[in-house]
Design a protein around this motif. Structure first.
Motif, PDB file in Angstrom:
ATOM      1  N   LEU A  78      62.778  43.443 -63.145  1.00  0.00           N
ATOM      2  CA  LEU A  78      62.882  44.223 -61.906  1.00  0.00           C
ATOM      3  C   LEU A  78      63.800  43.505 -60.920  1.00  0.00           C
ATOM      4  O   LEU A  78      64.683  44.131 -60.304  1.00  0.00           O
ATOM      5  CB  LEU A  78      61.490  44.422 -61.291  1.00  0.00           C
ATOM      6  CG  LEU A  78      61.456  45.131 -59.927  1.00  0.00           C
ATOM      7  CD1 LEU A  78      61.979  46.556 -60.041  1.00  0.00           C
ATOM      8  CD2 LEU A  78      60.045  45.143 -59.346  1.00  0.00           C
ATOM      9  N   ALA A  86      58.596  49.573 -62.941  1.00  0.00           N
ATOM     10  CA  ALA A  86      57.869  48.301 -62.932  1.00  0.00           C
ATOM     11  C   ALA A  86      56.367  48.533 -62.932  1.00  0.00           C
ATOM     12  O   ALA A  86      55.622  47.844 -63.654  1.00  0.00           O
ATOM     13  CB  ALA A  86      58.278  47.474 -61.712  1.00  0.00           C
ATOM     14  N   MET A 140      58.575  41.282 -64.397  1.00  0.00           N
ATOM     15  CA  MET A 140      58.994  41.277 -62.990  1.00  0.00           C
ATOM     16  C   MET A 140      60.404  40.693 -62.827  1.00  0.00           C
ATOM     17  O   MET A 140      61.149  41.073 -61.928  1.00  0.00           O
ATOM     18  CB  MET A 140      57.995  40.488 -62.138  1.00  0.00           C
ATOM     19  CG  MET A 140      56.659  41.167 -61.967  1.00  0.00           C
ATOM     20  SD  MET A 140      56.808  42.841 -61.287  1.00  0.00           S
ATOM     21  CE  MET A 140      56.481  43.855 -62.717  1.00  0.00           C
TER      22      MET A 140
END
Lengths: 227, 128
Positions: free
Chosen positions: A96, B43, A93
């Protein structure tokens, strides 16, 4: 212009870009070359871990229980997969968040009419997120290392301990360097704001950060999941 | 969404870059980036693969089969490639960067496999 025409191609372009005859920024070429060399560093560390895997004479062991007489007391497998899975998710994450930070810096001058656009366009928010997620990963690693030491596994205990702590410690050091690097970008963002002219600097930091992520992808599988 | 994810960096046109403008244009052309939607999907895919990796780890019947290790390695390689291609935007970047990354990566992987054959579990298996 420089005195020598031969040196013209290495002069800094607009926004401080250092273009070469390849048409590519020299700093970006350098960071890719650095990442290539880092691939070999981590390959050597992973090789060492894999070669020593299963050759420890005394426990604790990564995936197997250790019972007397091999170990003084019965020891459970030491790797904590749920905790490491959570830290892996956190690092994914963070990657991201990093790409969103880069996109926000590149598109700073574009209009942001909606709240969603303003959130996606906030480089400070995404840099903060990346730093926090990176620091959270380091927190998970500190917890893991501490619990291992409490359970009797140190870097001097056995071959597994030596190779495991060396490999994951090197990776943790890289994450730490990345968090510090992102912290400096955040400080610049607060001081004068990061705009499209700074995108190359954020891009280089992002490349390093994603590389740290891909190394962890390999470590997670090879060290933690493969028994 | 107002973001233009394929906007060139720096805001300058090739002409504004002076003598090396053509080269700069080449650099900018190589800077097309994935969109927010693509980042979101990347993701999600990475998370899904990680969940599957951990899930198969907890299936004893599967971990005892010969498929366990290859399946984990394939899933890991896919995650690795996705991050490198989309997050590190190597898919959209200059070929020189690809060469600078894949060259050492190939050397690293070949070295790793060679060492496993020389000293690791593969060597033990071949010798037995």
């Amino acid at each position: 212009m420089s005195a020598s025409p031969a040196l013209d191609h290495i002069e800094a372009g607009p926004h401080g870009h250092h273009y070469t005859t390849t048409g590519l920024d020299s700093r970006k070429i350098a960071v890719w070359a650095f990442i290539g060399s880092e691939c070999m560093l981590f390959a050597s560390l992973i090789s060492t871990y894999l070669i020593y895997k299963g050759r420890s004479v005394v426990g604790p062991f990564p995936h197997e229980a250790c019972n007397p007489p091999v170990c003084a007391t019965a020891l459970k497998p030491i790797l904590n997969i749920p905790v490491t899975s959570a830290s892996t998710f956190v690092l994914l994450m963070s990657s991201l968040a990093m790409v969103l930070a880069l996109a926000a810096v590149e598109n700073r001058n574009l209009p942001k009419p909606t709240l969603g656009d303003r959130i996606l366009g906030s480089s400070k928010l995404w840099l903060w997120m990346t730093c926090i997620l990176g620091a959270t990963f380091l927190g998970f690693q500190s917890y893991e290392f501490t619990s291992f030491v409490h359970e009797g596994l140190s870097i001097r205990t056995n071959l597994f301990g030596s190779s495991f702590f060396t490999l994951t410690g090197f990776h943790g050091a890289h994450v730490t360097a990345g968090v510090i690097w992102l912290g400096t970008l955040l400080a610049i963002d607060y001081k004068r704001g990061l705009g499209p002219g700074d995108a190359i600097n954020v891009d280089i930091a992002a490349l390093y950060w994603h590389f740290v992520d891909v190394v962890w992808i390999a470590i997670f599988t090879l060290v933690y999941l493969i028994k | 969404m107002a973001h233009n994810d394929t906007a060139p960096r720096g805001g300058g046109t090739p002409d504004s870059h002076g003598a090396a403008g053509g080269a700069h244009a080449a650099a900018h052309d190589a800077h097309a980036h994935p969109t927010w939607k693509q980042y979101k999907w990347v993701a999600l895919i990475l998370t899904a693969i990680t969940v599957v990796e951990v899930w198969v780890y907890y299936i004893p019947a599967f971990t005892r089969t010969k498929l366990f290790v290859p399946s984990l390695l394939i899933m890991s390689a896919v995650k690795f490639a996705i991050v490198v291609l989309f997050y590190m935007h190597l898919k959209y970047d200059a070929r020189l960067f690809r060469a600078l990354f894949t060259g050492p990566l190939i050397i690293a992987v070949v070295t790793l496999i060679s060492l496993m054959f020389l000293f690791g579990h593969l060597a033990v298996r071949l010798g037995s």
